[in-house]
Every structure is written in C-alpha cells, then in structure tokens.
Design an enzyme around this catalytic site. Structure first.
Site, PDB file in Angstrom:
ATOM      1  N   ASP A 253      36.835   2.878   1.736  1.00  0.00           N
ATOM      2  CA  ASP A 253      35.692   3.009   2.631  1.00  0.00           C
ATOM      3  C   ASP A 253      34.564   2.120   2.119  1.00  0.00           C
ATOM      4  O   ASP A 253      34.098   2.286   0.989  1.00  0.00           O
ATOM      5  CB  ASP A 253      35.246   4.480   2.664  1.00  0.00           C
ATOM      6  CG  ASP A 253      34.305   4.787   3.809  1.00  0.00           C
ATOM      7  OD1 ASP A 253      34.072   3.900   4.637  1.00  0.00           O
ATOM      8  OD2 ASP A 253      33.801   5.930   3.862  1.00  0.00           O
TER       9      ASP A 253
ATOM     10  N   ASP B 242      35.363  -0.606   8.771  1.00  0.00           N
ATOM     11  CA  ASP B 242      34.968  -0.444   7.367  1.00  0.00           C
ATOM     12  C   ASP B 242      35.797   0.560   6.584  1.00  0.00           C
ATOM     13  O   ASP B 242      35.455   0.893   5.446  1.00  0.00           O
ATOM     14  CB  ASP B 242      33.493  -0.058   7.281  1.00  0.00           C
ATOM     15  CG  ASP B 242      33.185   1.265   7.965  1.00  0.00           C
ATOM     16  OD1 ASP B 242      34.000   1.713   8.787  1.00  0.00           O
ATOM     17  OD2 ASP B 242      32.122   1.839   7.682  1.00  0.00           O
ATOM     18  N   GLU B 243      36.893   1.054   7.140  1.00  0.00           N
ATOM     19  CA  GLU B 243      37.724   1.974   6.363  1.00  0.00           C
ATOM     20  C   GLU B 243      39.181   1.890   6.788  1.00  0.00           C
ATOM     21  O   GLU B 243      39.500   1.525   7.917  1.00  0.00           O
ATOM     22  CB  GLU B 243      37.209   3.414   6.459  1.00  0.00           C
ATOM     23  CG  GLU B 243      37.246   4.002   7.842  1.00  0.00           C
ATOM     24  CD  GLU B 243      36.834   5.470   7.860  1.00  0.00           C
ATOM     25  OE1 GLU B 243      37.185   6.218   6.932  1.00  0.00           O
ATOM     26  OE2 GLU B 243      36.158   5.870   8.822  1.00  0.00           O
TER      27      GLU B 243
END
Length: 360
Positions: free
Chosen positions: A14, A108-109
């Site tokens: 993350d 983003d993860e």
C-alpha cells in the site's frame, strides 16, 4: 505443488498517502505541509490527504469545507490522475520483477502472492523489504506492507507500521491477532455492518468467533460465511492476477444544488461519457447501469437497471441513464451530487466467445 490457504505467503503493498505524496515529491514547496488533493471549492471533496493533514483529522472523502475547518493551513492541489496512473504503472513493473501473481486493488495498492518468488528470496518479509526499497529508489515514494498467510490478514497488517514500514502476522499468531480486534476494524466490515453486529452483542473478533455460521448467514446472508471464516483468521481466496473489475463509474459534485432535469442531465452526461470511455479503454461492457443521487441534506439514493445482455452502444446507455434520471422526478429536494456506475462487467473477449458459441 499448489500452495494451500495455510502455506501461502501474501503481501499487501500500500503506497503511503499516494496522491498527496506524488504532489509533495513533484512540488518541493509542499513538503512538510498539510496537503489535500481535491477541490477547495465550497462543494469540493478531499480525494487524498498527506500525513501532515491527517494529524488534524483530515481524511479522504471529507468535504473541503470540513477539512479547512479542521486544518486552516491546508493546501489544496488539483488531482493529476494521468501522473498517478503513470507512477502506478512504474510500481506494478517493480512488482512483476518478483512475482507474476499480482492482484491490483487500485492505483496505490495490490496483493502479491510470493509463495514462490522470482528472486528466490526465502522470506516474504525480505521480498517486501526489497520491493519497498526499489519503489523508493525509482519513484522517491514510500510504501507500507502487510505480510501474512492470507489476504485478509495481510490487508490488516499493512496498516500497522504506516507510513514506510511493514508488519508480519505469522500462522501461529493469526487467531490471537483477530480475536482482539473490534469488528469495525475488520477489512470488509463497514460502519453499518459493525453497528448491526454490535446490536447482536458482537463487539470483538472473539465475540464473532463464538457465533455459528448458521447464525451469521441468517443475519448477514452470504457475507455471514465470510465473517465466520475471518473470525477464525481464515481466508481461502487466492491472489487473482486476472481479477476483473466489478464496476466503472464517474460522479460530480455541484457548486450549487440543482433542481431541474435539464441542469441535472447536462451534468450527468459528462459522467456517462467518462464511464463509457473508460470501459472502452479496458475492453469491457456492462449489463447494469446505476444512477447515484446525493441530495442537499446528504441523503443518498441509488437506482439501477440490469439488462439481459451488456450494453453494446453508447446511445443505449445514454437512453437508459435518461430513464433512470427522469424516474426520480419530481425531486424531493435539491441535488448536490450525481454519478453513474457501470457494473456486471464482461470483457470483449468473453462476449466474442459467447457469440461464437451461439453461432456454432
């Protein structure tokens, strides 16, 4: 041999305050200052907040006016999604150097299955350290990691050493870790479900584990089976590199409340355009179109229409969106937000295959 749910090595990666961190990286004058990515206008919403802003209680999805009350020094920056997408592609390329089993959740993860990694590193925690170091070297951005034997625990673990850290939950620690959590801290249990569980006398992971699967399914349907498993620190879901998106959508918040159909349709049409174009880029078609309306008093409704076959053309999607919007007239009050979502998605390849199968 295929790894089992008990022997998998899963990493949840993350990025730390991703959008805001990219802006601070690219604009040195923002470093160390509370930054919000989003619109500062009266009806603006925070899309992401830097850690400096989070110390004041600023969070994503918070109205801009509320964020500014909490942090008068807050600096708003317009989002640059093309930049974020490019950085995300760069990060995914780093993941691919270590494993082909990558399940992106957002820009983003992602989940990574490193049970067998391409670098031959013996420990998943070592793989996570290498990946985080490479992300920092190539992008000047930090990432946090959760490492465990299943996706549920890896997701929980990634929050424990944020920012720029990592945390491991080993198989022998899973049950004890879960039983101490409040049910509202479980990934997949939102505030409304947590409140329902509390009403049933279920406050902790231990309380949840003491319930039968029959009881949980009776009160929560199919999700009850999932709650039964995670209360026992179990999650059999594999990392799916071919994970299909569940939905595509776009929404907009207005400076002033709108009340007429013409004004609403003029603002909904760009949402339809953005949604349709994104579906085309991804090679997807959807069977369900959902209209989202948020009224001036923040009450929110959704109205959907599901078709037998995916929408083939934009003009049909447009007609369906118009029907959904007209069905809400007369409006009970002014509207502050409109959105459209396309779901029940199928790939173009799947559709072609179905058509070929019908033709044979």
């Amino acid at each position: 041999m295929e790894p089992t749910a008990e022997t998998r090595k899963i990493i949840h990666l993350d990025m730390d305050a991703f959008y805001a961190s990219v802006e601070q990286r690219d604009q040195p004058e923002l470093r160390g200052r509370p930054v919000a990515v989003g619109g500062a206008r009266a009806r603006g919403v925070v899309a992401a907040a830097s850690y400096e802003a989070r110390r004041f209680g600023v969070r994503s999805a918070m109205p801009a006016a509320t964020a500014l009350r909490k942090c008068p020094e807050l600096v708003f920056v317009k989002p640059r999604f093309e930049v974020y997408k490019e950085v995300s592609r760069q990060i995914r390329a780093i993941f691919a150097e270590y494993t082909p089993l990558i399940e992106p959740l957002s820009l983003d993860e992602a989940y990574l299955d490193v049970t067998e990694n391409l670098k031959g590193l013996p420990l998943a925690s070592e793989v996570a350290r290498h990946i985080r170091a490479e992300i920092l070297r190539q992008t000047q951005l930090t990432a946090s990691a959760g490492i465990s034997y299943n996706k549920f625990l890896a997701k929980l673990a990634s929050d424990y050493r944020k920012p720029n850290g990592q945390f491991v939950i080993r198989p022998e620690q899973g049950l004890a870790f879960v039983e101490k959590l409040r049910v509202g801290e479980f990934h997949g249990i939102g505030p409304a479900t947590a409140a329902r569980l509390n009403q049933l006398g279920i406050f902790s992971g231990l309380d949840l584990r003491q319930q039968s699967e029959t009881f949980l399914r009776q009160h929560f349907g199919k999700a009850g089976g999932y709650y039964y498993l995670i209360a026992r620190a179990q999650d059999p879901r594999p990392v799916r590199p071919d994970r299909v998106r569940k939905s595509i959508g776009s929404e907009t918040t207005f400076e002033h409340d709108l009340t007429s159909y013409d004004d609403l349709w003029a603002r909904l049409l760009p949402c339809l355009t953005a949604t349709w174009e994104q579906a085309q880029r991804l090679g997807l078609r959807g069977r369900t179109l959902t209209l989202k309306i948020k009224y001036a008093d923040f009450q929110q409704i959704t109205r959907s229409r599901t078709l037998f076959a995916p929408l083939p053309h934009r003009d049909q999607a447009e007609r369906l969106a118009q029907e959904l919007l007209r069905a809400q007239l007369p409006l009970p009050r002014g509207v502050r937000l409109l959105g459209l979502t396309l779901s029940n998605l199928e790939s173009q390849e799947d559709l072609v295959g179905q058509q070929l199968g019908l033709a044979l």
